[in-house]
Design an enzyme around this catalytic site. Structure first.
Site, PDB file in Angstrom:
ATOM      1  N   GLY A 238      -6.885  25.697  54.453  1.00 36.41           N
ATOM      2  CA  GLY A 238      -5.791  26.668  54.549  1.00 36.41           C
ATOM      3  C   GLY A 238      -6.196  28.095  54.848  1.00 36.41           C
ATOM      4  N   SER A 239      -7.364  28.298  55.457  1.00 41.36           N
ATOM      5  CA  SER A 239      -7.738  29.686  55.755  1.00 41.36           C
ATOM      6  C   SER A 239      -6.858  30.276  56.857  1.00 41.36           C
ATOM      7  CB  SER A 239      -9.218  29.798  56.107  1.00 41.36           C
ATOM      8  OG  SER A 239      -9.496  29.235  57.359  1.00 41.36           O
ATOM      9  N   ASN A 240      -6.480  29.480  57.828  1.00 45.57           N
ATOM     10  CA  ASN A 240      -5.531  29.977  58.837  1.00 45.57           C
ATOM     11  C   ASN A 240      -4.165  30.228  58.211  1.00 45.57           C
ATOM     12  OD1 ASN A 240      -6.505  30.216  61.732  1.00 45.57           O
ATOM     13  ND2 ASN A 240      -7.466  28.294  61.067  1.00 45.57           N
TER      14      ASN A 240
ATOM     15  N   HIS B 191      -6.349  25.176  67.873  1.00 46.05           N
ATOM     16  CA  HIS B 191      -7.426  24.211  68.104  1.00 46.05           C
ATOM     17  C   HIS B 191      -8.730  24.983  68.263  1.00 46.05           C
ATOM     18  CE1 HIS B 191      -9.322  20.506  69.448  1.00 46.05           C
ATOM     19  NE2 HIS B 191      -9.921  21.234  70.371  1.00 46.05           N
TER      20      HIS B 191
ATOM     21  N   ASN C 230       0.099  24.809  67.743  1.00 43.19           N
ATOM     22  CA  ASN C 230      -1.100  24.360  67.032  1.00 43.19           C
ATOM     23  C   ASN C 230      -2.241  25.320  67.332  1.00 43.19           C
ATOM     24  OD1 ASN C 230      -2.943  22.464  65.701  1.00 43.19           O
ATOM     25  ND2 ASN C 230      -3.656  21.937  67.755  1.00 43.19           N
TER      26      ASN C 230
ATOM     27  N   GLU D 279       0.640  14.733  74.746  1.00 44.36           N
ATOM     28  CA  GLU D 279      -0.778  14.495  75.047  1.00 44.36           C
ATOM     29  C   GLU D 279      -1.639  15.393  74.157  1.00 44.36           C
ATOM     30  OE1 GLU D 279      -3.912  14.251  78.809  1.00 44.36           O
ATOM     31  OE2 GLU D 279      -1.899  15.018  79.131  1.00 44.36           O
TER      32      GLU D 279
ATOM     33  N   LEU E  44       0.297  13.352  65.974  1.00 38.58           N
ATOM     34  CA  LEU E  44       1.743  13.186  65.815  1.00 38.58           C
ATOM     35  C   LEU E  44       2.301  12.296  66.917  1.00 38.58           C
ATOM     36  CD1 LEU E  44       2.394  16.919  64.960  1.00 38.58           C
ATOM     37  CD2 LEU E  44       2.861  14.992  63.412  1.00 38.58           C
TER      38      LEU E  44
END
Ligand code: GAR
Length: 217
Positions: A12-14, A108, A106, A142, A92
Site C-alpha cells: 500500500g505504499s502507492n 505498472h 492502473n 489486454e 481482471l
C-alpha cells in the site's frame, strides 16, 4: 469533488501516496479501499486515514468470473467516479474491465509497452535498458496494454539489482500516480475511442519525470 475507489493487494505504499495527495490538495476524495487479501498492510494505512475499507478474499471464490462479479457489486456500492488499481495483483476479467472502461486506471512498474507482467525490474536488467520506470495507464482487457496516461523514468545504473532498481522506481511511482490521477480527475486528460483504438488526449503539465540524479544507493 471527484471520487475514487482504490483496489490493493499488499503493502500500500502507492495507496499512501494517493491518500497524502488527497489530504494535501482535495483534488479527489477516496471513498473506499478494497483488498483481495485480508492481511494487506495497505488496509491499515487506509484505516489510519479514516477511509472505509472492504475485503473480498479471492480464495473464497470458485472462479475469476464469480470474484469479479462480486467485486463489481462492491465497487458500484461506493458510487465513485474512478476505480484505481494500486498494486492490485489480480488479472481482471474482460467483463469487469469493460464495465469501468475509461474510468479504471492502473500503475505498472515499467515503461510500457516494455516489460508487461511480473518481475519487471529483473526483466529490465536482463534486457540491458538504460532507462526504466513506471506507467499509469487505462486498463483494457489486454493485460498491461491500455492507453498510457503518464510515465516516469529512472536511469538504470551498472550495479543495479532488481531490488535497488525497484526502490528507485517506487519513489517515482509515488510522485507519478497522484499527479496522473489528479490530472484525470480535473479533466486535464481525457479518454476517447477513436477509429477502433484508444487514445489519451491532452497532456499533463510535464509529461515525463526523469530522475537521473540518484547516482548511488
Ligand atoms: C507497485 O510497484 C506497483 O507498481 C506494482 O505493485 C507494487 C505495489 O506496491 N503493481 C504491479 O505490479 C501491477 N501489475 P505498493 O503496494 O507498495 O503500492
Amino acid at each position: 469533488m471527484p471520487s475514487v475507489v482504490i483496489l490493493i493487494s499488499g503493502r500500500g505504499s502507492n495507496l499512501q501516496a494517493l491518500i497524502d495527495h488527497a489530504t494535501e490538495t482535495s483534488e479527489y476524495q477516496i471513498r473506499a479501499v478494497i483488498s483481495n487479501r485480508p492481511k494487506a498492510a495497505g488496509l491499515d494505512l487506509a484505516r489510519a486515514a479514516g477511509i472505509e475499507t472492504a475485503v473480498l478474499d479471492h480464495t473464497l471464490f470458485d472462479s475469476r468470473e464469480a470474484f469479479d462479479a462480486e467485486l463489481a457489486q462492491l465497487v458500484d456500492g461506493f458510487q465513485a467516479n474512478w476505480v484505481v488499481l494500486a498494486g492490485f495483483m489480480r488479472v481482471l476479467t474482460a467483463g469487469f474491465v469493460n464495465r469501468y472502461l475509461g474510468r479504471l486506471i492502473n500503475i505498472h512498474p515499467s515503461l510500457l509497452p516494455a516489460f508487461p507482467g511480473l518481475k519487471t525490474h529483473q526483466q529490465a536488467i536482463e534486457a540491458g535498458v538504460r532507462l526504466h520506470g513506471a506507467t499509469v495507464h487505462f486498463v483494457t482487457p489486454e493485460l498491461d496494454h491500455g492507453p498510457i496516461v503518464d510515465q516516469a523514468a529512472v536511469q538504470v545504473l551498472p550495479d543495479d539489482t532488481a531490488e535497488t532498481l525497484a526502490a528507485r522506481v517506487l519513489q517515482l511511482e509515488h510522485r507519478l500516480f497522484p499527479r496522473a490521477l489528479a490530472g484525470l480527475c480535473a479533466g486535464r486528460l481525457n479518454w476517447t475511442e477513436a477509429s477502433g483504438s484508444l487514445r489519451v488526449n491532452g497532456a499533463l503539465d510535464a509529461p515525463l519525470l526523469i530522475d537521473i540524479s540518484n547516482k548511488g544507493h
